[in-house]
Design an enzyme around this catalytic site. Sequence first.
Site, mmCIF file in Angstrom:
data_model
loop_
_atom_site.group_PDB
_atom_site.id
_atom_site.type_symbol
_atom_site.label_atom_id
_atom_site.label_comp_id
_atom_site.label_asym_id
_atom_site.label_seq_id
_atom_site.Cartn_x
_atom_site.Cartn_y
_atom_site.Cartn_z
ATOM 1 N N TYR A 13 58.673 -4.530 49.947
ATOM 2 C CA TYR A 13 58.921 -5.051 51.284
ATOM 3 C C TYR A 13 57.705 -5.730 51.873
ATOM 4 O O TYR A 13 56.575 -5.381 51.578
ATOM 5 C CB TYR A 13 59.369 -3.902 52.205
ATOM 6 C CG TYR A 13 60.371 -4.345 53.227
ATOM 7 C CD1 TYR A 13 61.654 -4.718 52.837
ATOM 8 C CD2 TYR A 13 60.035 -4.427 54.559
ATOM 9 C CE1 TYR A 13 62.574 -5.154 53.777
ATOM 10 C CE2 TYR A 13 60.958 -4.850 55.505
ATOM 11 C CZ TYR A 13 62.223 -5.212 55.107
ATOM 12 O OH TYR A 13 63.124 -5.643 56.032
ATOM 13 N N ASP A 49 53.837 3.205 56.571
ATOM 14 C CA ASP A 49 53.059 2.255 55.779
ATOM 15 C C ASP A 49 51.608 2.112 56.219
ATOM 16 O O ASP A 49 50.785 1.640 55.444
ATOM 17 C CB ASP A 49 53.764 0.897 55.758
ATOM 18 C CG ASP A 49 55.013 0.921 54.878
ATOM 19 O OD1 ASP A 49 55.069 1.750 53.954
ATOM 20 O OD2 ASP A 49 55.922 0.111 55.103
#
Lengths: 694, 694
Positions: free
Chosen positions: A420, A336
């Site tokens: 998320y 990420d």
Amino acid sequence: MSHLSSINPSNTFTTPSRATTKASTLHPLAALTPDELTTISRVVKSYNASKTCLFRRCLLVEPPKALVVPYLQAELSGAPLPPVPTRRGQALFYFEGEQDFMEALVDITRGTLLGQRILPGEHGPGDDDEVLEIGAKALASPIVQAELERLQLPQGCEVIPEPWPYGSDDTPTPTRLSQVWFFLNYAERKDHPSSNFYAHPLDFSCVVDIATMEVVRIDRMPTDGGIEVSTDPNARFRPNPDCEYAPELLAEGVRKDLKPLHISQPEGVSFTIADDGETVKWQKWEFRVCFDVREGMILRNVKYDGRPIFYRLALSEMTVPYGDPRAPVHRKSAFDLGECGAGQTANNLQLGCDCLGVIHYFDGMGTSADGRPVKIPHAICIHEQDAGLGWKHTNIRTGRADVTRARELVFQLIVTVGNYEYALYFVFDTAATLHYEIRATGIMSVTPADPSADFSETAFGTVVADGVFAPHHQHLFNLRIDPAIDGYDGSVVTYDDVYPMKRDERNPHGVGFEVKSTKVENESAFNLDWTTNRVVKMVNPNKRNKFSGKPVGFKIMAPPTQLGLADPTSMHNIRGEFVNNHVHVTKYADNELWGSGEHLWQSRGGRGGCRTWAERGRKLENDSVVWFTLGFTHATRSEDWPVMPSEHFRMSFKPVGFFEQNPALDVPPSKQHVNQSRYAFPDQEAPIKPCCHL
Amino acid sequence: MSHLSSINPSNTFTTPSRATTKASTLHPLAALTPDELTTISRVVKSYNASKTCLFRRCLLVEPPKALVVPYLQAELSGAPLPPVPTRRGQALFYFEGEQDFMEALVDITRGTLLGQRILPGEHGPGDDDEVLEIGAKALASPIVQAELERLQLPQGCEVIPEPWPYGSDDTPTPTRLSQVWFFLNYAERKDHPSSNFYAHPLDFSCVVDIATMEVVRIDRMPTDGGIEVSTDPNARFRPNPDCEYAPELLAEGVRKDLKPLHISQPEGVSFTIADDGETVKWQKWEFRVCFDVREGMILRNVKYDGRPIFYRLALSEMTVPYGDPRAPVHRKSAFDLGECGAGQTANNLQLGCDCLGVIHYFDGMGTSADGRPVKIPHAICIHEQDAGLGWKHTNIRTGRADVTRARELVFQLIVTVGNYEYALYFVFDTAATLHYEIRATGIMSVTPADPSADFSETAFGTVVADGVFAPHHQHLFNLRIDPAIDGYDGSVVTYDDVYPMKRDERNPHGVGFEVKSTKVENESAFNLDWTTNRVVKMVNPNKRNKFSGKPVGFKIMAPPTQLGLADPTSMHNIRGEFVNNHVHVTKYADNELWGSGEHLWQSRGGRGGCRTWAERGRKLENDSVVWFTLGFTHATRSEDWPVMPSEHFRMSFKPVGFFEQNPALDVPPSKQHVNQSRYAFPDQEAPIKPCCHL
């Protein structure tokens, strides 16, 4: 970032702008200013005037540490400051409609291009705007529409495309791809801004070539508990119940009996922020907290009571490999930071919602695709919190108790990466300990579960709701720790293990145990071992504790982390770089900042990262950088659905022989006339025997 | 407690007192009332009227679980309640001037003695009064005075004796002993109620026979870094600097820049306490929190949303073995519950000193040596605290963020055992997780360090200040967990490990991993393994999660614990019982409550404890009790001196498939109009893009 191709001298800007003039007055470690960001994109656009540049990221290139350290040392000693090294920036960009991923290096101080090159075989990171565009293009594609037709979806529903980085598997993929999952909102919910479409995963995904925005392939998703993936051309959508998290969509509503809790600081906060907007002072701590689109928050030049501890400290990368081996889920392994950026995806934090008490917010600064600086409002919040009992002792002979409370200064940044959320924290405390905390929340990445299928033997995930399968996965984070333990002259890494002493004449009753310290002599990797209580320390071999005679240091305390479970030969492992050892130690290098290497989108390994660097095995010479891996294996639970109660883990940097006594000794005693606590119920009496020093 | 000798029937009290009448209306799991304590001692004193009883402890003997469960089941179902089982109490006492340690069992309901016996080879626990008396007697003894004379102490100083349990080593010790360390206050400090005499440890200890209060032996202490202990008859006291912790004794004073932080609950607290003074309700949790002189806090009948989770949960024992192998330090291994009692040594907590916010206090109740109930005021405090981000998700398509905060309900009890403090916490949260937290603080147990000696090779401790050596040691705690997972019909223990899948046709890309669950079929012990992410679960095999089909359960999450380092043949290990495995599982038995057995003072093992019981290996039949060991190895630091910043560790009980969805889903959204947060600085603007649902 490695060396750039030689510069075309005709691209030198000779007239400095106002922005570049200002830049020269900045601290060498200051984050990029909006003017500097503008300069970077202006220089790049000017050099490439015939094309349209689509900027992915503009980042500060820190001055070489060798140039910065004399500056910091002069700051410490009060000597005249040396000149500020040249400010430099890196631009990562595409030319519109082209496949080549471009890098340029800009001298911001002079407003000149230092170099530009194609990054062959590398791909640029994504952002929310690109994600939305990929999704829209995928949805509009005829082959996706044909799949939706096959499914015979409920009337009036809305299909939500969810683009992800393609990840990597054993098949090389030269073009930049996205894999797109599809979810569904029923008609009656589709206008709600928090409808949980993830509750209705569809049974196919598609692959998009991002440069052309073409759908290149449909992949069918697994839907049962077995290994085979159905390709039944007549498979239909199987309606399953909604599962919402928005309070107004809960059938039973929210609980009513949680009473408000207020935190106030009537005399104001205990921290100060300098005019530079980055330098924070609090309880003997002093440091720069710098926003960065990639790393989110970077701590630079962390000192306590005027003594350096860290030159630089930041999350270097994270990865989320999934344990479901079935295509296309096997490619789910997000990176990420490298793929999206912890700053790029930072939430705009809101007073009283994301933070409680007396709060200050820092804005972040990014770059739009066309090169404008873009403010990311309230990207970081900062506040103090009480942390319970600090230290206490009661003298049982006199009845006198001395007690202090612990206080923490918390920096919070919350990222949303599709489904998320990660909340990332630097936490400073009054006992000279610095903590790094991660909270994982948001919505798990799920696949469809055929209600008629048998999942009883499926051990790589859990059916968490009707029609919803949540594969187990890991969250692995890597911190890059560039220590400056009591000086910028370099640090040494050691680790301590505790072993029983042999039962012999030295240890006649068999109770003895000893600490054995091992110096990390060469670049290498090793693991923690909780059976020996192994603790990693960073020490300054040139400064000794007055009493113990041992080098002053800081130790790393961390929760247990199961390392990467993917096979050593798998792409998850190969590109992960930091996933198969808890600790990597490398020689300091200015351009080695990220544990899995620089460019992660569809990365295939082999281009650097802490494993590669540690494997060089070169002799360390008081120039150690520590790469620390922590995280957790998430065996999914129904309790994590439809949104996950945050899972916490916190690692800590604690002084060990750094101070001559408890650094929290001078925290003022905890006293009622300051704390103003109240009894919960009116009938409570005062204690009979006062035990607290007032 | 095992079976008692047969009762003399003449000791039956026939006229119930008011106290016993009241007792019959109590809940079967209620803690002892003052009237009940009075009844216990009255019955024992009456039976032994010819002697003077010195009570060490009076404890509740819980009714057999087999009798209580029907009562709790009737409470759950709303059926008529069965009769309350007989209330019983245990008295542990000495007869004045005698060596035999006595136990009596009393039927409180009827006011009768059920039995009384000598406990051969066992010794009773100590308390503060006894400690002070032993110290005074030791100090007055001529052979101690001779040692003090040898030392040629500074004029006007005060010598402080510090009695400890004798511990045990390889030499059997039939009489009840205390080992006494000696410290010194300089003349100018001796009148200060917090002077840190521990900074001046003397070079000898003595051993006292407690029954006779005679000093039976002098032991010389180690003073250098080697193994040999000096017996130089001319060794003198070597003055070393004071090292104080009291704020008014700090040379530099306390820091001035920590601004007050207030916590308020304008609408009151969210918890209620029933009229019984023990039953607490908060955020769907309901349980009894019971004070106990031995265990401190016992949780009984813990339920969430009406569903049982634990029948009983309490700290069962703790031990602090020291790693310095040299006599007499080798005998330092405290068992603070069995030897002293976590309730007996509980601090009287003070509003605004030990606790911040809106607080309720529970008083504890003990027994004086002559059998009177003694109130321990404010032994437990209870308050709510904010615990930061609960769960959050932002829909990046709509920009809407849903966010909640986590809230905790905290029970705190702080014990002072001589030099050291433990703060013990049960923490309930809004995501249906129960935490057990320990903070270790206070003053380390130290020995003298000759300033001229060489400690550079000494690996079993650290010189933490001039003249002060702190041996490394371990803090090992054991929780007894009696689960009632979604029912009182019994629980099964399993553990899950996560393993990589083999790279083969089921897992072609090598990314798969699986959870393997193992049922604990027989009484046994095992260890955690962080390399396989081993998680212990307690499940109800008769209740299944609707979606996963797996038994409903709770899992135990714990920080890594290095197990006991003492040699398997050593007395530290033998009497420790819980120190060499993380987990013991035994069949439920009413009288198996304490991990290292019942009577710890000079215990020598062989009288029960979780290792012994686990070794029976009997088949478990939904009747498992879990004994969980956690703690840490404390390699001492100068930062832990003169008082130690609290070291935290927290274990958690988390639902796993117990609920059908996130149990915190209905926590109300975090909103500014409720939270009333403030900006730290007036120049802060409101965020540009609202991201929070208001």
